[in-house]
Design a protein around this motif. Structure first.
Motif: not given
Lengths: 207, 899, 440
Positions: A202, A194, A187-192, A184, A145
């Motif tokens: 955070s 992007w 980084r939040p999960v992809a949905a959040t 890494l 990712d």
């Protein structure tokens, strides 16, 4: 055909604790780790890794130390160690860069980043620089990712640009946190991510 | 082991021809693609454009070679039927398809499969077959056969897979067969020919390694030829468990090696040469010495230790070029120790005595046979009934039998002994010889609990070490080791017990006390210098077992405790009731290779052949008594394959005694101290491949030695020399060929009654399993009342001294190029780290060991497992000096260790 | 669809036991220990139909049911050796919600009567391993692990065990060997791990994602879970999307939605100005699919029906800027690097294929070499000890067959650009360089 090394006796295949100077801390660590498994041999990989951390690499002496505490032959240990990519049976530096060049990273330009890293560190794949930076191509590190990415002393950073490669090496040489904005773990999960969700700082998944 | 030889042996067994001829030619019996193909397979060859390889292997024994019956502990297998390529075949259920196929005369090719190495690994994929109902091809090496199974080994799919695997294997193989030592006896050649497509499609470069590299003094490795079948590393890890030969790296880069380039030094390392199915591991001693068509194979038995492994000597131009294992599951399981494998080099060495020698002043000078025999006979005639004889080592049953006759009938002297102390009572000897109390080697493997008492198998009877490891690893055997010195088997054990050196008898009495309450266990354990909890654990283990086995060293009989240790063993056997249980019992590990045979043919002062009563009123002197009487009541001594100065515990006494002996006649291979310093006449002794005769394995298996090469130099057969001496004393022993002596034994030793070399055959026969076993006289008493055992001395700042003789000792080691380095190096004493710390010494330091009677220096080896308060001194022939003898004289002592 | 595994996944501090418990974590465990016996928990797992998320897709409840009953030591190994190129979902789960996994492990152990559990995590996941270690420590401190958990009489221990870099250790039997301190070589099957696995004891091996589902299944019931997804592919699935897409990352989807929705909807489709040429539907070992197959339902059976596999649920997207020749070489060289070397077809086949593909990439090959490459893949497939050989043979075979034109064009272009021999530099190292395939 020359015969390597001096002859040893078969009784001496496993080094004796009395003859090998094992640091107390390592000895204790290994003994505790062995106690965690029904069969103490299970501790082989963690113990080798601990010795590698202590010595910087799995030098013959480091291997003998683990062998003496675990009561196994050094040959057994190097057989295991040489199977796994993360064990270093050659001397290596203070810092390690694993640059992922597997498919997903390749698709996003890993080879160019690797070339830049080689230039910046001043060595080619698999070598150590004079100032102790060890650089090697690595297979998929499980962070596609953030491709292209690298693991720097175990810290995942990416996505890397060619410019990042220079910065990464500079940070490492200055002994400071490498590319802090590209960790890494921040980084939040992809949905959040992007949808513009707060990336760094955070606290999500801070380790 | 290499397949051709194995097949040769199989053929030999089937035909029972080679067994008797003593020689058979590898070159003639099996050459793939020659006669054996043409006859049966002509039709196939016409239909098929490519040649079909047909294995000569068509006969499968129901039991492995050497087995006469299934060991009690081994599970039963029922016979099932399955089809292979359409033909119905019957085979034992659950054996692997590769083996089951042989019952139908079908050979499935394999590289990695070798049942001796344990469970199959299915790595090489050479044995893929089709099984009806299973979509994917299966490895026949790892698929157990079941009733009704339908197996196909010749379908297009299977052939394609086989061709594919051969192609893959040859991708990186150098195909340097013309210069490869394995050429002509190479399974890879055979399989490529029989199951490969015959062409290669690769154009890529092959992988390269430095070649060849020395893995040790004995073994060379050529990694380019290696096909990564893992047999060698599996041997190192799962059979000998030395974990020294390993696989390094991974994938296509994987290769066989050791730690940090060090040598592969292990007692059984040479077996990897035979296991290698290609020319990757070769014997450095054999490299480029011969091609398979130059050589003959001759089967015999190794007599360097009591294990008596079955060997096959490779002979070229009447010289032994190498020694191979000759699978006999009942004896050696197909393995050899390195001593047995490489000893043949020593027999060619300058150090060997190959002519008769006669003393002139202080020199031994070569002499003609007639002269030597005349001198010896004259001395014996003069000495008459004041003559004594000692036999040891590899002396055959025949030699001992004839010498016994010479002594009794020719010289009227009963002073003969093959033991190294006082006399053993008839009752103890007979009790311990009872067939019901004696286990066979396969019984050991299938025992559920085994106690090893006072022996380090790897030094005393090496191949037994592998058998015990196998039992533990594969059959769930629980192993208890009770020894003073840490054992190499400690890591495999259910429990380890330590006691003071020399107090195994006290330990045994403590175990007995725990079993029957005949004494105070805590007190007895303390006397033995052992932990009472260990004693109880050992007793509990034996008591709880269905098939307990005790392996004990003959050494136990030679302490100040006299007969008590042996009697305690009789008592323990009684309390455990082993006599009534199949597969349970005892086995003595003799000190000498044919110790059991020598005693059973009656080479004892007080016991007759077959443990019959000695002749009334004619009890002879024991070896101890002979030593004391030398120069007074005894004026001549004959020694056969034994050097009492070096080998007997009271060596110093012997050194003094021999100096007083007017006449010493030695049958000897090497100029050992007793021979060199004291012999007046020396007869050169035969060595392994030169000998004809029989020996008796510690489990009672009578085995046959067969002459394979012409005797070296002026050497004559031992039986002939004894016969010639007898003739000069006016006695005709009636032996013109070796077999006649065997016939005399068959007539004169009741428990061996009627035995013939034909019956012994290639794999031997246990006398306990023959009808004549009932001729063993029953003992008057089988249990004994014992007093409290003697107590081991308390160290009080000094150390208890134990000694051990390494496997790497003896003339065969120091005179063999491959082995010499193992025996070299300074004398070694093992100390515990605790004592090392106290004394301020580290490994490699030199220390002085002091006793009341003398002192000597040794190099320290600190070993973590040595119990504090004990020191273990390695002894061997090189130590035949006064200082060491002084330090070790008599019973175990306390020593002082000084930096 | 509501997120299940990713529910509030980025909530600050979720990796700590305080936050996890505040959100109701470990309540399911306590309730199950109180109200259900192991058999009942197992029945829920079976009813849920949840299939293994590691790649093989075997029903988890069924697998757990294979373990023999009895009081011997039984083991659970959580396979956290996520190494399949393109896969990174387990990393996210372990890093952000480790207790969800720990709770799942305890419940699964309860269901199968297991008393010793291990998490085998790949050594490269250093941060994630440290997080898991902390979580396990917390779970012990809170009495969720250890002996007699919450007074139930049931106990299980849990150890986090780090690997050291070997893809093959994701293969379940290689994982066992590695966990036993050996080289990570796959074992022959049978015996299957359920009968003789770790330390020769009965062993249940499950993937991180699979085990992370367990607490949800037990909480809501197997029947509830079975309603999510399709009939044969129940539940949600984490999909890792990477490669030439606009929004790479992990997405939680309901199984059975069209692949197009994942690639174009969630992941944002191709990069600007690019077109998608091919995609791996389930990691680099799955045969390539083409844009024609975007409308396939993304579930185990539909993808298998198209001749590929869902595997670990990793979609790698390849666009028109990339040469399939390079992808093939990279794929093959990965498996060559990772082959353990134990069995012949895999060790030699991956090595040979890589050498040949390198030659193709270098332009030193002819179309006949493509036939040979395809043939060698057939020679590997189905003949190896484990699936690693197939894992290379399947995608490489699909690339050479489906993109034969591109391979041939590549070779033709190389041939056309080759310097004619007459113009070659004067000094030639014939053996070493110019003539390919000469055996040195």
């Amino acid at each position: 055909m020359s015969v390597p090394r001096e002859v040893t006796r078969h009784e001496d295949a496993i080094p004796q604790l009395a003859d090998v100077n094992v640091p107390d801390e390592l000895k204790t660590w290994i003994e505790q780790r062995m106690a965690m498994y029904p069969d103490p041999k299970s501790a082989t990989i963690p113990c080798l890794m601990q010795a590698q951390k202590l010595h910087g690499w799995l030098s013959p002496d480091a291997v003998r130390q683990v062998a003496a505490v675990m009561r196994v032959t050094p040959a057994y240990l190097v057989s295991v160690a040489s199977f796994y990519d993360m064990f270093e049976l050659q001397e290596r530096g203070r810092h390690t860069i694993y640059m992922c060049t597997n498919i997903s990273c390749m698709l996003r330009g890993a080879d160019a980043v690797m070339a830049e890293l080689e230039a910046a560190v001043g060595v080619s794949d698999g070598d150590v620089s004079d100032d102790g930076i060890f650089l090697r191509r690595f297979e998929c590190l499980g962070a596609c990712d953030i491709a292209p990415m690298a693991s720097v002393d175990g810290v995942y950073v990416g996505p890397l640009t060619v410019d990042d490669a220079k910065q990464l090496v500079e940070d490492l040489r200055a002994e400071r946190d490498v590319l802090p904005a590209k960790h890494l773990t921040k980084r939040p999960v992809a949905a959040t991510f992007w949808s513009g969700g707060a990336p760094a700082g955070s606290g999500a998944g801070e380790a | 082991m290499n397949d051709d030889v194995k097949r040769d042996e199989a053929t030999a067994r089937a035909g029972d021809v080679a067994d008797q001829s003593g020689k058979s030619s590898v070159g003639e019996t099996v050459r793939p693609g020659e006669d054996n193909v043409v006859t049966d397979q002509a039709a196939v060859a016409i239909e098929e454009p490519r040649l079909q390889y047909q294995s000569p292997f068509t006969v499968v024994d129901a039991l492995p070679p050497g087995y006469t019956k299934k060991p009690a502990g081994e599970p039963e297998r029922k016979i099932i039927s399955f089809t292979i390529d359409g033909a119905e075949v019957r085979a034992p259920e659950g054996i692997m398809l590769v083996d089951a196929a042989k019952y139908g005369g079908v050979e499935i090719p394999v590289f990695c499969y070798e049942p001796k190495l344990g469970a199959p690994v299915g790595a090489c994929r050479m044995c893929l077959v089709e099984i009806e109902g299973i979509p994917k091809l299966q490895t026949a090496c790892s698929t157990p056969v079941r009733d009704g199974m339908a197996v196909i080994t010749k379908s297009p799919r299977v052939i394609e897979a086989q061709n594919g695997v051969v192609e893959f294997i040859l991708l990186n193989h150098p195909l340097d067969c013309p210069v490869c030592d394995k050429g002509g006896e190479c399974p890879l050649q055979d399989i490529s020919y029989g199951w490969g497509s015959g062409k290669s499609r690769t154009t890529e470069p092959k992988r390269h390694f430095e070649k060849p590299v020395a893995l040790s003094d004995g073994i060379a490795i050529d990694r380019e030829r290696c096909i990564l079948c893992y047999r060698c590393v599996r041997f190192s890890q799962e059979v000998s468990e030395d974990y020294q030969l390993v696989l390094l790296d991974r994938g296509a880069g994987a290769h066989v090696g050791t730690f940090d380039g060090s040598q592969y030094i292990a007692p059984f390392s040479g077996n990897v040469i035979e296991l290698c199915p290609v020319g990757a591991l070769t014997s450095r001693a054999y490299r480029f010495r011969a091609r398979p068509w130059d050589i003959e194979q001759g089967g015999s038995v190794c007599t360097l230790c009591p294990a008596q492994c079955n060997v096959s000597y490779t002979v070229r131009d009447d010289k032994v070029m190498r020694t191979l294992a000759r699978d006999n599951n009942a004896v050696d399981d197909g393995w050899l120790c390195d001593k047995g494998r490489f000893a043949y080099q020593a027999w060619e060495s300058e150090a060997r005595i190959t002519t008769p020698l006669v003393r002139q002043g202080d020199k031994l000078l070569p002499a003609r046979w007639d002269h030597a025999l005349d001198v010896a006979a004259a001395a014996l005639k003069k000495s008459g009934e004041r003559t004594a004889a000692l036999a040891g080592g590899a002396t055959t049953n025949e030699e001992a039998w004839l010498l016994r006759r010479l002594m009794l009938e020719g010289l009227n002297s009963p002073h003969i002994d093959s033991r190294r102390g006082g006399k053993l009572s008839l009752d103890v000897a007979r009790t311990l010889t009872q067939p019901a109390l004696t286990v066979s080697v396969p019984d050991i493997e299938w025992a559920d609990a085994v106690l090893v008492l006072d022996s380090e198998p790897v030094d005393d009877m090496p191949i037994l070490d592998l058998r015990l490891r196998k039992g533990v690893r594969r059959n769930g055997m629980k192993l208890a080791i009770a020894t003073p010195r840490p054992s190499s088997l400690d890591a495999n054990t259910a429990l380890v017990a330590r006691y003071a050196p020399g107090y195994a008898g006290a330990f045994a009495q403590a175990v007995q006390a725990e079993l029957d309450g005949s004494g105070d266990v805590d007190d007895y354990a303390a006397r033995a210098g052992a932990d009472a909890a260990d004693v109880r654990a050992v007793a509990a283990l034996l008591k709880g077992a269905e098939r307990p086995v005790i392996l004990w060293s003959e050494r136990m009989l030679y302490t100040t405790a006299g007969a008590a240790p042996a009697q305690a063993l009789c008592n323990i056997a009684d309390r455990l009731g082993v006599g009534e249980r199949e597969g349970a019992g005892l086995m003595q590990i003799p000190i000498q290779a044919n110790g059991r045979g020598l005693r059973e043919v009656g080479f004892l002062p007080n016991i007759g052949p077959g443990l019959t009563d000695g002749q009334p009123g004619r009890t002879g002197m024991s070896s101890d008594e002979i030593a004391a009487a030398l120069g007074s009541d005894i004026s001549a001594l004959i020694t056969v394959n034994v050097d009492p100065i070096v080998e007997y515990p009271n060596g110093r006494t012997w050194a003094a005694a021999l100096a007083k002996a007017p006449t010493v006649i030695a049958f000897s291979t090497w100029l050992d101290p007793a021979t060199a310093l004291h012999a007046d006449v020396v007869f050169p002794a035969e060595v392994g491949p030169e000998k004809e005769g029989t020996v008796t394995h510690p489990d009672g298996r009578i085995q046959r030695l067969r002459q394979t090469v012409e005797r070296a130099g002026e050497v004559n057969a031992g039986w002939w020399v004894v016969g010639e001496l007898a003739k000069r004393l006016g006695l005709d022993l009636g032996v013109k060929i070796a077999n006649q002596a065997t016939a005399q034994i068959a007539a004169g030793v009741p428990i061996y009654e009627g035995i013939t070399t034909t019956e012994i055959g290639g794999t031997g026969v246990r006398w306990q399993e023959r009808g004549a076993a009932s001729n063993l006289p029953a003992p008057d008493a089988t249990t004994f009342l014992l007093e409290a055992p003697p107590a081991a001395p308390q160290p009080n700042g000094r150390l208890r001294l134990g000694d051990f003789k390494s496997l790497w000792s003896g003339g065969e080691v120091v005179n063999a190029a491959t082995l010499r380095a193992l025996a070299s190096g300074p004398r070694r004493v093992e100390l515990s780290p605790v004592d090392g710390h106290r004394l301020g010494v580290a490994s490699g330091d030199t220390v002085t060991l002091k006793t009341e009677s003398g002192e000597l220096s040794a190099l320290v080896a600190l070993r973590d497992a040595v119990p504090a308060g004990a020191a273990f001194l390695m002894t061997d022939e090189r130590d035949g000096n006064e200082a060491l003898r002084a330090a070790l004289a008599g019973a175990p002592e306390l020593i002082e260790v000084v930096k | 669809m509501d997120e299940l595994l990713f529910q509030d996944i980025d909530e600050p501090g979720l990796n700590t036991i305080e936050v996890y418990e505040r959100r109701g974590g470990y309540e399911t465990l306590k309730k199950a220990l109180r109200e259900l016996d192991g058999e009942q928990v197992l029945a829920e797992l079976q009813a849920s139909g949840v299939r293994g998320r590691g790649g093989a897709g075997f029903a988890m409840g069924t697998k757990a049911g294979f373990l023999p009953k009895g009081t011997m030591d039984k083991y659970l190994c959580c396979n956290a050796d996520e190494s399949e190129p393109g896969t990174f979902k387990d990393r996210e789960l372990m890093q952000k919600n480790p207790h969800q996994l720990v709770e799942g492990i305890i419940l699964a152990s309860y269901a199968a009567g297991i008393n010793k559990a291990f998490i085998y995590i790949r050594g490269e996941y250093d941060a994630q391993a440290s997080i898991l270690e902390a979580a396990v420590r917390e779970a012990y401190e809170h009495g969720h692990l250890g002996e007699n958990i919450h007074g139930s009489g049931f106990g299980v221990s849990l150890v986090v065990h780090r690997g050291a870099g070997a893809y093959i250790c994701g293969e379940e039997t290689a994982l066992l060997d590695s966990l036993e301190g050996k080289r990570g070589n796959p074992r022959l099957k049978p015996p299957f791990p359920a009968n003789a696995g770790l330390f020769q004891g009965p062993t249940l091996i499950n993937n991180v994602e699979t085990l992370s589902n367990v607490s949800h299944i037990v909480k809501h019931g197997g029947e509830w879970y079975a309603k999510i997804g399709t009939e044969k592919s129940t539940g949600t699935k984490l999909v890792s999307v990477s490669g030439c897409v606009q929004r790479p990352g992990n997405y939680e989807i309901e199984l059975g939605i069209p692949a197009r929705e994942i690639i174009f909807g969630l992941a944002g489709g191709p990069l600007p100005g690019r077109e998608i040429k091919a995609w791996f539907p389930g990691g680099s070992s799955s045969p390539l699919l083409t844009p024609d197959e975007f409308d396939l339902p993304y579930d185990f059976d539909s993808i298998a029906g198209a001749g590929s596999m869902l595997g670990s649920g990793a979609i790698i997207v390849i666009d028109d800027s990339v040469s399939i020749v390079d992808v093939a070489l990279r794929t093959a060289s990965f498996y060559k690097h990772e082959s353990c070397g134990k069995c012949t077809p895999c060790r030699e086949g991956t090595n040979w294929t890589t050498k040949m593909l390198q030659r193709v990439a270098d332009g030193d090959a002819t179309p006949m070499d493509l036939d040979l490459i395809a043939g060698v893949q057939q020679q590997i497939m189905g003949n190896c000890l484990c699936v690693l050989g197939d894992a290379m043979a399947m995608p490489v075979s699909s690339m050479v067959n489906k993109f034969r034109d591109e391979f041939e064009a590549h070779l033709e272009a190389a041939r056309a650009s080759r310097t004619p021999l007459a113009d070659a530099p004067a000094k030639l190292d014939l053996v070493g360089g110019l003539v390919p395939g000469v055996i040195a």
